[in-house]
Design a protein around this motif. Structure first.
Motif, short mmCIF file in Angstrom:
data_model
loop_
_atom_site.label_atom_id
_atom_site.label_comp_id
_atom_site.label_asym_id
_atom_site.label_seq_id
_atom_site.Cartn_x
_atom_site.Cartn_y
_atom_site.Cartn_z
N LYS A 113 -8.25 -8.08 -0.23
CA LYS A 113 -7.96 -6.78 -0.09
C LYS A 113 -7.61 -5.77 1.10
CE LYS A 113 -5.54 -3.41 -2.87
NZ LYS A 113 -5.76 -2.58 -3.82
N GLU A 161 -5.43 -3.17 3.60
CA GLU A 161 -4.39 -1.82 3.45
C GLU A 161 -4.91 -1.39 4.82
OE1 GLU A 161 -8.50 0.52 0.99
OE2 GLU A 161 -6.90 -0.03 -0.61
N HIS A 167 -0.32 -2.43 5.93
CA HIS A 167 0.67 -3.61 5.58
C HIS A 167 0.01 -3.26 4.06
CE1 HIS A 167 4.24 -4.41 7.89
NE2 HIS A 167 2.90 -4.57 8.23
N GLU A 168 0.02 -3.50 3.25
CA GLU A 168 -0.81 -3.53 1.62
C GLU A 168 -1.09 -4.29 1.02
OE1 GLU A 168 -2.08 -1.34 -2.01
OE2 GLU A 168 -1.56 -0.28 -0.23
N TYR A 169 -2.09 -5.97 1.49
CA TYR A 169 -1.48 -6.56 0.07
C TYR A 169 -2.64 -7.76 0.42
CZ TYR A 169 -2.42 -9.18 4.92
OH TYR A 169 -3.29 -9.87 6.07
N THR A 170 -3.19 -8.43 -1.25
CA THR A 170 -4.21 -9.03 -1.46
C THR A 170 -3.72 -10.23 -1.41
OG1 THR A 170 -4.69 -6.88 -3.02
CG2 THR A 170 -5.77 -9.46 -3.90
N ASP A 188 5.20 -3.92 -0.38
CA ASP A 188 5.61 -3.23 0.12
C ASP A 188 7.08 -4.13 0.40
OD1 ASP A 188 3.65 -1.67 0.98
OD2 ASP A 188 2.83 -2.69 2.61
#
Length: 644
Positions: A285, A287, A290-293, A347
């Motif tokens: 993950k 953080e 830009h936040e993404y998994t 996002d």
């Protein structure tokens, strides 16, 4: 029972490739029968994903019911298992196209290969992503009823196929009245498959293979009835109420320590439509800005369409756990197209389209992060699990080389992952890395030497290697077509220049003072012969000179250091491209008996000797003769000429 429109009923034959695939499925997967449920539930999940995606632009497709679900049921009396969804559904044309044909290039050749490989078939069939046909592992007849979301109830379709009797190899399609959208698949089980007529068994398989499916999977509740069953032993009785069987949570959104290895593997099989476990995976993950998994997998085997012009890309894009795009090619560079898995971004808008992805800063950031993660996973494998990495390289090495050309930002990292055959172990196995090569370098050696050729055998026996072998200097042997391209994009590795042994002069630092002196003496002694050969060969060569790289062969052809290699020129011509006119240089071995014979040749025979020497060097280089018949005649004349 849906009302069938007999006027629209039509009997059709399967595409030849489908018949082959059905045969392989039935005869190769019988030892793992239970996967049929995983494949059909996975298809139902995909149908729900696609409806959610299309309904983002067309909300009316939900038809007033936005709760997407999957139902699994069985009927002991009718001996059927039914999987139903309220996803996107199919039109009549789609049912024929999706269930009767395989619209993928290279299918016929791949299936022929599968048929020739016997029981290895089972591990490769999943590459097609056609898990629907796994129904025939346990069923001798399959009935499909479907209606595409947004169409009229009268636009329903019935598709049916039996694997026995006169109808084997064919299917029937008819129009039906179907108020419900989505698809229902009814399996009429073969004799001996009664284990799947059990709620307990079906629940066990759903929890084993499909617990991670995002949509609720429902089965009827069951209770124990003491008064039913043989000899009053009681039995489970189905009730009218449905209950959810799976956890229905996004596996990638859970903490890594909560996910078992088995869960990771089963999710891979779902997302990649593969029957084998993955080679490796990484879950992270990100953080910050830009936040993404991401949950990314390396398959065990290369898909059959890996080198097609439009191969499948393996990543699914989700936005806040909502499916958005299948095969999101912008999430990875093309040279990593073998990676499978999911990326879940926080996002991006839910209505994101492929066109929007082209210019999205968020997607560029995700792409960079995913690329670094995959390269990091490969570096870990190469360092800590070399056997696994060797397997990866055998399957995907040719594709990874494309990254040297496509990805300048990661060129050095990719170069460190490349593996080669070399003269160090004289084996076709590609096990030597650039770092291994540098550790083998001689004290005065400054360059990393390589040779490109059409095959390992051609490279291994090339005359260009003779002096290098004599001095114990390692040469990397490159025999893939793409090698000619990527070496042009990698001038050096860790400060060590790359140099072809078939280009330019041999590095003077590698020559002893005695060798340099012998070369100068040979230049002077053979000067008349060199000029005579240059005249005889005319426009065929740029120059004729004494060689420092030959110890056994009489001659070889080389090009200038910064000119394209002769192998690359041939490949470009085969592709129909214009190639700049670069003439090769003919180098002679001054100590070879043929050179002495050439000096003593009469004026009449000299032209034949000159051309024969050039043509032999051309053949050793892997080139083609302009006039093979004339070559044979020349050779015969010289064989019949008495020696002095």
């Amino acid at each position: 029972m849906a009302e069938t429109n007999d006027a629209t009923r039509r009997k059709m034959e399967f595409q030849a490739e489908v018949q082959q695939l059905l045969h392989l499925v039935v005869h190769s997967l019988y030892s793992n029968k239970e996967i049929f449920l995983r494949e059909l539930v996975s298809n139902a999940s995909d149908a729900c994903d696609k409806l959610r995606f299309e309904a983002a632009q067309q909300p009316e497709l939900f038809e007033g019911d936005g709760e997407l679900k999957i139902w699994v049921d069985y009927d002991r009396t009718a001996r059927t298992v039914t999987i139903r969804d309220n996803g996107i559904g199919m039109s009549r044309e789609e049912a024929v196209a999706h269930l009767g044909t395989i619209a993928k290039s290279g299918t016929r050749e791949f299936l022929q290969k599968l048929g020739a490989e016997g029981q290895a078939d089972a591990r490769l069939i999943g590459q097609f992503g056609v898990g629907f046909y796994s129904a025939f592992i346990v069923a001798d007849r399959v009935t499909v009823r479907s209606r595409r979301a947004g169409s009229l109830p009268s636009a329903g379709v019935l598709w049916e196929c039996a694997m026995t009797g006169e109808s084997a190899g064919t299917f029937e399609v008819a129009g039906i009245e179907r108020p419900e959208r989505g698809t229902e698949v009814v399996l009429h089980l073969r004799e001996g498959e009664d284990e799947f007529l059990s709620g307990v068994r079906l629940r066990e398989l759903i929890r084993k293979y499909s617990d991670h499916i995002l949509w609720p999977i429902l089965m009827r509740k069951e209770r124990w009835d003491e008064d039913r069953g043989d000899e009053d032993r009681g039995e489970l009785v189905k009730e009218e109420e449905w209950e959810q069987v799976n956890r229905a949570s996004a596996l990638w959104a859970r903490a890594k320590q909560e996910i078992s290895e088995e869960e990771y593997i089963e999710f891979y099989k779902h997302v990649a439509h593969d029957f084998e476990a993955p080679l490796a995976w990484t879950h992270a993950k990100v953080e910050g800005r830009h936040e993404y998994t991401m949950l990314l997998y390396l398959p065990q085997r290369a898909p059959f369409d890996l080198f097609e012009r439009t191969p499948r890309h393996g990543l699914k894009l989700y936005v806040r756990r909502v499916f958005v795009l299948e095969d999101a090619e912008r999430l990875l560079p093309r040279y990593l197209r073998f990676v499978r898995g999911v990326v879940d971004a926080a996002d991006l808008p839910l209505n994101v389209s492929r066109e929007m992805l082209q210019d999205s800063r968020e997607i560029e950031a995700i792409r960079a992060g995913v690329t670094k993660r995959v390269l990091g996973l490969l570096e870990q494998l190469a360092k800590n699990e070399p056997e696994k990495y060797a397997r990866f390289w055998r399957e995907f090495g040719r594709v990874l080389k494309e990254g040297i050309i496509e990805d300048p930002a990661n060129r050095e990292r990719i170069a460190g992952l490349l593996r080669f055959a070399s003269t160090y172990n004289d084996s076709p196995e590609e096990t030597v890395s650039f770092d291994d090569y540098i550790s083998h370098m001689k004290p005065r050696q400054e360059r990393i030497y390589y040779l490109t050729a059409e095959s390992f055998s051609a490279a291994r026996h090339s005359p260009h290697l003779e002096a290098f072998r004599q001095k114990g200097i390692e040469v990397l042997l490159l025999a893939d077509r793409i090698d000619e391209w990527w070496v042009a994009y990698l001038p050096e590795y860790r400060g060590k220049p790359l140099a072809s042994v078939a280009k330019g002069e041999m590095e003077s630092a590698l020559l002893s003072e005695e060798e340099k002196k012998a070369r100068e003496e040979a230049d002077e002694r053979l000067k008349p012969l060199l000029e005579r050969l240059q005249t005889a060969l005319g426009e065929r060569v740029k120059a004729v000179r004494v060689s420092s790289r030959l110890t056994e062969a009489p001659a070889c052809l080389v090009v200038e250091e910064h000119e394209p290699g002769m192998q690359l020129a041939r490949l470009l011509r085969e592709l129909g491209q214009e190639v700049p006119a670069h003439k090769p240089i003919l180098e002679l071995n001054p100590t070879h008996p043929v050179i002495a014979r050439l000096q003593a040749a009469s004026d009449e025979a000299f032209a034949d000797w000159a051309l024969l020497l050039y043509e032999e060097a051309l053949l050793a280089e892997g080139g083609k003769l302009e006039d093979p018949a004339a070559f044979v005649q020349r050779m015969n004349r010289l064989l019949l000429t008495p020696t002095a």
